[in-house]
Design a protein around this motif. Structure first.
Motif, PDB file in Angstrom:
ATOM      1  N   ARG A 182       0.843  -1.211   0.000  1.00 15.96           N
ATOM      2  CA  ARG A 182       0.000   0.000   0.000  1.00 15.96           C
ATOM      3  C   ARG A 182       0.878   1.261   0.000  1.00 15.96           C
ATOM      4  O   ARG A 182       0.683   2.172  -0.818  1.00 15.96           O
ATOM      5  N   LEU A 183       1.853   1.279   0.907  1.00 15.04           N
ATOM      6  CA  LEU A 183       2.716   2.465   0.961  1.00 15.04           C
ATOM      7  C   LEU A 183       3.646   2.536  -0.250  1.00 15.04           C
ATOM      8  O   LEU A 183       3.999   3.623  -0.704  1.00 15.04           O
ATOM      9  N   GLY A 221      -0.152  13.009   8.445  1.00 16.42           N
ATOM     10  CA  GLY A 221      -0.534  11.798   9.197  1.00 16.42           C
ATOM     11  C   GLY A 221       0.545  10.751   9.002  1.00 16.42           C
ATOM     12  O   GLY A 221       0.285   9.608   8.666  1.00 16.42           O
ATOM     13  N   ASP A 258       2.629   9.200  11.003  1.00 20.20           N
ATOM     14  CA  ASP A 258       2.780   8.111  11.968  1.00 20.20           C
ATOM     15  C   ASP A 258       4.252   7.717  12.089  1.00 20.20           C
ATOM     16  O   ASP A 258       5.084   8.512  12.498  1.00 20.20           O
ATOM     17  N   HIS A 259       4.615   6.524  11.640  1.00 16.07           N
ATOM     18  CA  HIS A 259       5.986   5.988  11.720  1.00 16.07           C
ATOM     19  C   HIS A 259       6.978   6.699  10.792  1.00 16.07           C
ATOM     20  O   HIS A 259       8.176   6.503  10.885  1.00 16.07           O
ATOM     21  N   ASP A 283       2.088  15.209  11.797  1.00 14.17           N
ATOM     22  CA  ASP A 283       1.018  14.403  12.407  1.00 14.17           C
ATOM     23  C   ASP A 283       0.302  15.253  13.456  1.00 14.17           C
ATOM     24  O   ASP A 283       0.891  16.166  14.038  1.00 14.17           O
ATOM     25  N   ILE A 284      -0.960  14.919  13.670  1.00 16.28           N
ATOM     26  CA  ILE A 284      -1.777  15.658  14.639  1.00 16.28           C
ATOM     27  C   ILE A 284      -1.441  15.231  16.076  1.00 16.28           C
ATOM     28  O   ILE A 284      -1.700  15.964  17.020  1.00 16.28           O
ATOM     29  N   ASN A 285      -0.849  14.052  16.214  1.00 20.83           N
ATOM     30  CA  ASN A 285      -0.562  13.511  17.543  1.00 20.83           C
ATOM     31  C   ASN A 285       0.948  13.410  17.805  1.00 20.83           C
ATOM     32  O   ASN A 285       1.724  13.095  16.901  1.00 20.83           O
ATOM     33  N   PRO A 319       2.810   9.462  17.500  1.00 19.25           N
ATOM     34  CA  PRO A 319       3.303   8.995  16.201  1.00 19.25           C
ATOM     35  C   PRO A 319       4.469   9.826  15.683  1.00 19.25           C
ATOM     36  O   PRO A 319       5.411   9.286  15.101  1.00 19.25           O
ATOM     37  N   GLY A 355       0.763  19.039  13.959  1.00 20.67           N
ATOM     38  CA  GLY A 355      -0.365  19.874  13.555  1.00 20.67           C
ATOM     39  C   GLY A 355      -1.424  19.053  12.856  1.00 20.67           C
ATOM     40  O   GLY A 355      -1.158  17.952  12.359  1.00 20.67           O
ATOM     41  N   SER A 356      -2.622  19.628  12.803  1.00 22.10           N
ATOM     42  CA  SER A 356      -3.722  18.960  12.112  1.00 22.10           C
ATOM     43  C   SER A 356      -3.637  19.256  10.616  1.00 22.10           C
ATOM     44  O   SER A 356      -3.420  20.409  10.226  1.00 22.10           O
ATOM     45  N   GLY A 357      -3.806  18.250   9.799  1.00 28.55           N
ATOM     46  CA  GLY A 357      -3.785  18.448   8.350  1.00 28.55           C
ATOM     47  C   GLY A 357      -2.530  19.168   7.897  1.00 28.55           C
ATOM     48  O   GLY A 357      -1.416  18.800   8.275  1.00 28.55           O
ATOM     49  N   ALA A 361      -2.425   9.561   3.497  1.00 24.47           N
ATOM     50  CA  ALA A 361      -2.707   8.120   3.371  1.00 24.47           C
ATOM     51  C   ALA A 361      -3.136   7.528   4.706  1.00 24.47           C
ATOM     52  O   ALA A 361      -2.770   8.025   5.771  1.00 24.47           O
ATOM     53  N   GLY A 362      -3.924   6.466   4.596  1.00 21.35           N
ATOM     54  CA  GLY A 362      -4.251   5.689   5.791  1.00 21.35           C
ATOM     55  C   GLY A 362      -5.333   6.303   6.657  1.00 21.35           C
ATOM     56  O   GLY A 362      -5.408   6.019   7.849  1.00 21.35           O
ATOM     57  N   MET A 363      -6.156   7.178   6.059  1.00 22.71           N
ATOM     58  CA  MET A 363      -7.284   7.772   6.809  1.00 22.71           C
ATOM     59  C   MET A 363      -8.564   7.599   6.005  1.00 22.71           C
ATOM     60  O   MET A 363      -8.506   7.298   4.807  1.00 22.71           O
ATOM     61  N   ILE A 394      -9.170  17.577   5.184  1.00 24.99           N
ATOM     62  CA  ILE A 394      -7.797  18.125   5.233  1.00 24.99           C
ATOM     63  C   ILE A 394      -7.516  18.931   3.961  1.00 24.99           C
ATOM     64  O   ILE A 394      -6.961  20.029   4.000  1.00 24.99           O
TER      65      ILE A 394
HETATM   66  C1  LIG Z   1      -3.527   4.907  10.389  1.00 24.72           C
HETATM   67  S1  LIG Z   1      -2.265   6.094  10.523  1.00 24.72           S
HETATM   68  C2  LIG Z   1      -1.663   6.140   8.864  1.00 24.72           C
HETATM   69  C3  LIG Z   1      -0.172   6.314   8.844  1.00 24.72           C
HETATM   70  C4  LIG Z   1       0.438   6.398   7.456  1.00 24.72           C
HETATM   71  N1  LIG Z   1       0.021   7.612   6.767  1.00 24.72           N
HETATM   72  C5  LIG Z   1       0.080   5.183   6.635  1.00 24.72           C
HETATM   73  O1  LIG Z   1      -0.694   5.310   5.677  1.00 24.72           O
HETATM   74  O2  LIG Z   1       0.565   4.089   6.968  1.00 24.72           O
HETATM   75  C6  LIG Z   1      -3.138   7.614  10.615  1.00 24.72           C
HETATM   76  C7  LIG Z   1      -2.266   8.737  11.182  1.00 24.72           C
HETATM   77  O3  LIG Z   1      -2.900   9.972  10.850  1.00 24.72           O
HETATM   78  C8  LIG Z   1      -2.845  10.833  11.973  1.00 24.72           C
HETATM   79  N2  LIG Z   1      -3.954  11.784  11.798  1.00 24.72           N
HETATM   80  C9  LIG Z   1      -5.290  11.571  11.938  1.00 24.72           C
HETATM   81  N3  LIG Z   1      -5.979  12.698  11.666  1.00 24.72           N
HETATM   82  C10 LIG Z   1      -5.060  13.632  11.307  1.00 24.72           C
HETATM   83  C11 LIG Z   1      -5.145  14.990  10.915  1.00 24.72           C
HETATM   84  N4  LIG Z   1      -6.309  15.628  10.824  1.00 24.72           N
HETATM   85  N5  LIG Z   1      -4.000  15.642  10.629  1.00 24.72           N
HETATM   86  C12 LIG Z   1      -2.800  15.023  10.711  1.00 24.72           C
HETATM   87  N6  LIG Z   1      -2.657  13.748  11.104  1.00 24.72           N
HETATM   88  C13 LIG Z   1      -3.772  13.057  11.390  1.00 24.72           C
HETATM   89  C14 LIG Z   1      -2.928   9.901  13.178  1.00 24.72           C
HETATM   90  O4  LIG Z   1      -2.372  10.481  14.325  1.00 24.72           O
HETATM   91  C15 LIG Z   1      -2.120   8.698  12.681  1.00 24.72           C
HETATM   92  O5  LIG Z   1      -0.749   8.803  13.030  1.00 24.72           O
END
Ligand SMILES: C[S@@+](CC[C@H](N)C(=O)[O-])C[C@H]1O[C@@H](n2cnc3c(N)ncnc32)[C@H](O)[C@@H]1O
Length: 218
Positions: A10-11, A28, A30-31, A51-53, A56, A77-79, A95-97, A105
């Motif tokens: 996928r990635l 977003g 994450d890793h 990333d928003i959190n 990660p 930050g968000s988005g 990706a991954g949302m 976003i």
């Molecule tokens: C399931 S992980 C996907 C990680 C990676 N992008 C992938 O596709 O493998 C989703 C990540 O998006 C982050 N995230 C969720 N909403 C977000 C937002 N509004 N802005 C930035 N990051 C966000 C979460 O904290 C999490 O680390």
């Protein structure tokens, strides 16, 4: 460490849609594997992993140290709120949302309305909501593919802002730009049909769309 990251399929598909020499932001992250892998392979030379959190982001920072990558900036930050025009970003991966979160976003940041920016989008669900959003708001899908990763089928697309909204029919959000001769794309479409069939139990207006999709994928 001189080790290359082995991305999952996928990635890998997301990475393949990032342009050569791009200045990337991975929203977003994450890793941060995507940015680390693209930087280590030399396909790109600058990335912002955002990333928003905090957790990660920390894990991304640790991975960058582990893999010996230093041309990567980490932003909380968000988005796209932590990205500035001075960052001169050319490619954005989200990706991954869920499709609705990805649309939100894109909608919140004026940066995405730049005709030179390549958006690489990989919804985990509700891809039809994302595609509807794109076409109603002046974006166009450039490429769309599907990939099987760890037994699940995902769609990945690249898109850009054109400013115009071409007419599409009611099956377009489901089919998008997928080549229906391709087996993986067909597998994705069959999953879409199953979701539609379930939804149609509470919304009979979807039966007409189901019928049209069945005709094209036969
Ligand atoms: C399931 S992980 C996907 C990680 C990676 N992008 C992938 O596709 O493998 C989703 C990540 O998006 C982050 N995230 C969720 N909403 C977000 C937002 N509004 N802005 C930035 N990051 C966000 C979460 O904290 C999490 O680390």
């Amino acid at each position: 460490m001189d080790k290359l990251i082995n991305l999952d399929e996928r990635l890998k598909m997301c990475a393949s849609l990032v342009r050569e020499s791009a200045r990337l932001v991975d929203v977003g992250c994450d890793h941060a594997y995507l940015s680390i892998s693209l930087l280590k392979s030399g396909k790109i030379s600058y990335a912002i992993a955002s990333d928003i959190n905090e957790m990660p982001l920390k894990s991304g920072e640790n991975n960058a140290v582990k893999y010996g990558v230093d041309n990567i900036a980490f932003r909380l930050g968000s988005g796209l709120e932590a990205i500035k025009p001075e960052d001169r970003i050319t490619d954005i991966v989200i990706a991954g949302m869920g499709g609705e979160i990805i649309s939100g976003i894109i909608d919140e940041s004026p940066l995405t309305r730049d005709k030179n920016i390549n958006l690489v989008l990989q919804p985990m669900s509700k891809s039809e909501e994302l595609i509807s959003y794109l076409y109603k708001n002046g974006f166009e899908i450039i490429k769309q593919k599907c990939v099987v990763s760890k037994g699940k089928c995902y769609t990945v697309m690249s898109a850009c802002y054109t400013g115009s909204s071409p007419e599409t029919d009611d099956t377009f959000p489901y089919i998008g730009k997928l080549d229906l001769e391709n087996e993986t794309n067909l597998r994705f479409m069959k999953t879409q049909l199953r979701h539609l069939e379930n939804k149609s139990k509470g919304d009979s207006s979807l039966l007409n769309i189901i019928e049209k999709i069945e005709q094209v994928i036969k």
